[in-house]
Design a protein around this motif. Sequence first.
Motif, PDB file in Angstrom:
ATOM      1  N   SER A   1      -0.536 -22.130 -55.265  1.00 33.19           N
ATOM      2  CA  SER A   1       0.006 -20.802 -55.569  1.00 33.19           C
ATOM      3  C   SER A   1       0.540 -20.142 -54.294  1.00 33.19           C
ATOM      4  N   ASN A   2      -0.180 -20.325 -53.174  1.00 28.10           N
ATOM      5  CA  ASN A   2       0.306 -19.796 -51.892  1.00 28.10           C
ATOM      6  C   ASN A   2       1.641 -20.430 -51.524  1.00 28.10           C
ATOM      7  N   ALA A   3       1.720 -21.752 -51.707  1.00 26.40           N
ATOM      8  CA  ALA A   3       2.957 -22.455 -51.359  1.00 26.40           C
ATOM      9  C   ALA A   3       4.115 -21.895 -52.191  1.00 26.40           C
TER      10      ALA A   3
ATOM     11  N   LYS B   1       2.174 -29.279 -49.118  1.00 26.95           N
ATOM     12  CA  LYS B   1       3.188 -29.115 -48.077  1.00 26.95           C
ATOM     13  C   LYS B   1       4.371 -28.357 -48.644  1.00 26.95           C
ATOM     14  N   ASP B   2       4.801 -27.307 -47.955  1.00 24.38           N
ATOM     15  CA  ASP B   2       5.979 -26.590 -48.457  1.00 24.38           C
ATOM     16  C   ASP B   2       6.992 -26.426 -47.338  1.00 24.38           C
ATOM     17  N   ASN B   3       8.212 -26.025 -47.733  1.00 26.86           N
ATOM     18  CA  ASN B   3       9.208 -25.764 -46.695  1.00 26.86           C
ATOM     19  C   ASN B   3       9.572 -24.273 -46.714  1.00 26.86           C
TER      20      ASN B   3
ATOM     21  N   ARG C   1      -5.862 -16.156 -37.333  1.00 23.90           N
ATOM     22  CA  ARG C   1      -6.461 -15.158 -38.208  1.00 23.90           C
ATOM     23  C   ARG C   1      -6.296 -15.462 -39.691  1.00 23.90           C
ATOM     24  N   MET C   2      -5.677 -16.596 -40.022  1.00 22.06           N
ATOM     25  CA  MET C   2      -5.325 -16.874 -41.414  1.00 22.06           C
ATOM     26  C   MET C   2      -6.523 -16.904 -42.359  1.00 22.06           C
ATOM     27  N   PHE C   3      -7.678 -17.309 -41.836  1.00 22.80           N
ATOM     28  CA  PHE C   3      -8.840 -17.421 -42.730  1.00 22.80           C
ATOM     29  C   PHE C   3      -9.696 -16.148 -42.736  1.00 22.80           C
TER      30      PHE C   3
HETATM   31  P1  ADP Z   1      -3.111 -13.951 -50.508  1.00 18.97           P
HETATM   32  O1  ADP Z   1      -3.935 -13.569 -51.676  1.00 18.97           O
HETATM   33  O2  ADP Z   1      -2.523 -12.786 -49.828  1.00 18.97           O
HETATM   34  O3  ADP Z   1      -2.215 -15.091 -50.743  1.00 18.97           O
HETATM   35  P2  ADP Z   1      -4.558 -15.840 -48.973  1.00 18.97           P
HETATM   36  O4  ADP Z   1      -5.925 -15.743 -48.322  1.00 18.97           O
HETATM   37  O5  ADP Z   1      -4.386 -16.926 -49.947  1.00 18.97           O
HETATM   38  O6  ADP Z   1      -4.208 -14.435 -49.472  1.00 18.97           O
HETATM   39  O7  ADP Z   1      -3.551 -16.066 -47.826  1.00 18.97           O
HETATM   40  C1  ADP Z   1      -3.576 -15.232 -46.705  1.00 18.97           C
HETATM   41  C2  ADP Z   1      -2.240 -15.096 -46.059  1.00 18.97           C
HETATM   42  O8  ADP Z   1      -1.852 -16.334 -45.535  1.00 18.97           O
HETATM   43  C3  ADP Z   1      -1.124 -14.744 -46.994  1.00 18.97           C
HETATM   44  O9  ADP Z   1      -1.059 -13.345 -47.167  1.00 18.97           O
HETATM   45  C4  ADP Z   1       0.058 -15.286 -46.285  1.00 18.97           C
HETATM   46  O10 ADP Z   1       0.530 -14.365 -45.361  1.00 18.97           O
HETATM   47  C5  ADP Z   1      -0.486 -16.489 -45.557  1.00 18.97           C
HETATM   48  N1  ADP Z   1      -0.180 -17.751 -46.259  1.00 18.97           N
HETATM   49  C6  ADP Z   1      -1.002 -18.457 -47.063  1.00 18.97           C
HETATM   50  N2  ADP Z   1      -0.438 -19.607 -47.480  1.00 18.97           N
HETATM   51  C7  ADP Z   1       0.799 -19.618 -46.931  1.00 18.97           C
HETATM   52  C8  ADP Z   1       1.911 -20.543 -46.985  1.00 18.97           C
HETATM   53  N3  ADP Z   1       1.828 -21.653 -47.723  1.00 18.97           N
HETATM   54  N4  ADP Z   1       3.011 -20.238 -46.276  1.00 18.97           N
HETATM   55  C9  ADP Z   1       3.086 -19.115 -45.554  1.00 18.97           C
HETATM   56  N5  ADP Z   1       2.076 -18.208 -45.445  1.00 18.97           N
HETATM   57  C10 ADP Z   1       0.954 -18.454 -46.140  1.00 18.97           C
END
Ligand code: ADP
Length: 584
Positions: free
Chosen positions: A481-483, A509-511, A522-524
């Motif tokens: 879903s993130n991708a 994997k996405d582009n 900080r992503m996690f």
């Molecule tokens: P959200 O519910 O906002 O998607 P997540 O914890 O899943 O929260 O992701 C956190 C943040 O990571 C997203 O807000 C986004 O900025 C970044 N992110 C996650 N997956 C991707 C991705 N595949 N490509 C780019 N950014 C991503």
Amino acid sequence: MRSLQTRLVLVFVLLIVSVMVVVGTFMLNQVSVYYFDDFTEQMNSVFNAEVFSMLENEAKAENGAERLNAAVGAYSSALRISSYRNYYILDGETGATLFGSNDEKVERTPAIISALGGKIGQEKRVSSGYMDRANPIVLDDEVKYIVYIKDTKQDQQNLTASMFTIILRTVIFALCIAIILSFLFAKTITKPIGNITKGAKRLSMGELDTTLEVSSKDEIGTLTETFNDMATALKTTLARVEDERNKLDTTFLYMTDGVTAFSGDGTLIHFNPAAVDMLGFNEKKDKTYDAIFKELGIEFSSLLNMENSFEEYDIEHGEKTLKVSFALFGSGAEESGVVAIIHDFTEQQKLENSRREFVANVSHELRTPLTNVKSYTETLAESPDAPEEMKEQFYSVILNETDRMTRIVKDLLTLSRLDSAKMDWKNENFSLKKSVENAYRAMEIEARRHRHKLTMSVDSTLPDFYGDRERIEQVFINLLSNAVKYTPDGGRIDFSAESFTDHIKITVKDNGIGIAEENMPRMFERFYRVDKARSRESGGTGLGLSIAREIIRHYGGDIKLESKYGSGTNVSVILPKEPGDEAV
Ligand code: ADP
């Protein structure tokens, strides 16, 4: 200081000399008394009443003095007349010497004076230089002549002199024996004492195994035994102290808090590796308080005069937050100083900060939808006549916001369960292959909606996995879903599952838009989103990735992010083939 040996010899010498002086004086005095008594007795036995009347008859003649001289001369042997003892016939009126056994003229003595008065006279003092006897010869109540005997005491003096020599020789002889004996006697005392002294010296030099031979049962033997006991006690005590020190040293070495100690003049005297680690000082160069704690800005002298038992300061050292507690030790000028305990509470500080941030984030995340719900509801309530179309639009917004809040609260609950390990895991053996396919199917339509090209490749050898199937599928869906969300429409998403020797790797994997390098660490983090508006728009809560990682970590795996800003993102889930202990 005189040695014990010399003192013992001196005592013996003094003892002998004083005994001999007393004995000698007594003996010499006894000799004088004996001579005196002997002289008196001889005089009394010769000059009895019979002899007196005979002498008085002789005195009556014309040449009385001459006849008296002859009469007394006849008693020469009874009177022991010799060159040291003479007799004289004196004139009864003047005391002049008329005849005598020698030619000497007699001087007047107290005895002669007494005889001139008509009474028998004799020298009374034993200590006098002579002995004498004056017998008055009285005719017609008048002292006519005096028969006078005088002893020069020469005999006695000769005897005294030879006795004195004998005593002196005896003293010298006794002294020689006493000196030899006292030396020998002193040796029997000083030798064991010397041994104990040597033993004590050896002990003080650190030879703790020193024991002395106990060779007697007297006081010296007891002293030697006590010495041995003391040496043993010292050895045990020192061993115990050493043990304690070792324990302390080990604690000191391995404790996580840093410890430094400074002497009264601010010199570093102790430190442990943790202190070097935290304060980052150079253990070879920085040897003073000022060199180590200069950033604190507190004078060492003011610490020495602190009023409380300890003082605490917080210091920022580079990226670390340290708490330093200073306490005084010792009281004497030389042994006193300051000890500093350094506690690194950077982690606690970080945790505290993230907790605060988290609470602020939750409030913020909930406030926006709540405000929206409130204002739309108010508007609806205030305008009952509003067009139906507008009302429907408002209801839809309210519903959306409520859904959002529900999602946030649900995600928060999941996180809280994961944090407190109260999650209810429905573990079972399931086919990972199927789960990957399920996730793919779940996202297929959504991907198509955005015109993404979604591909899937699954290793045919992909094994079954023991775990909570639903939750793991949820993780895959979340990543997919993130991708989909963060890839501009018409993108490409590759979903793959591979099997390795000891792990399984599922990659999405996405582009898409990718993630800038500075945001990667900080992503996690909970609620962290690169683009808040975009995330919110697409229904994101900012909690998805952190929940996903917690779930995968629960099964001993991990999630890895690789991304290039503007070119795409690669998210991999690594799962071990043998699940960790926690998974069971
Ligand atoms: P959200 O519910 O906002 O998607 P997540 O914890 O899943 O929260 O992701 C956190 C943040 O990571 C997203 O807000 C986004 O900025 C970044 N992110 C996650 N997956 C991707 C991705 N595949 N490509 C780019 N950014 C991503």
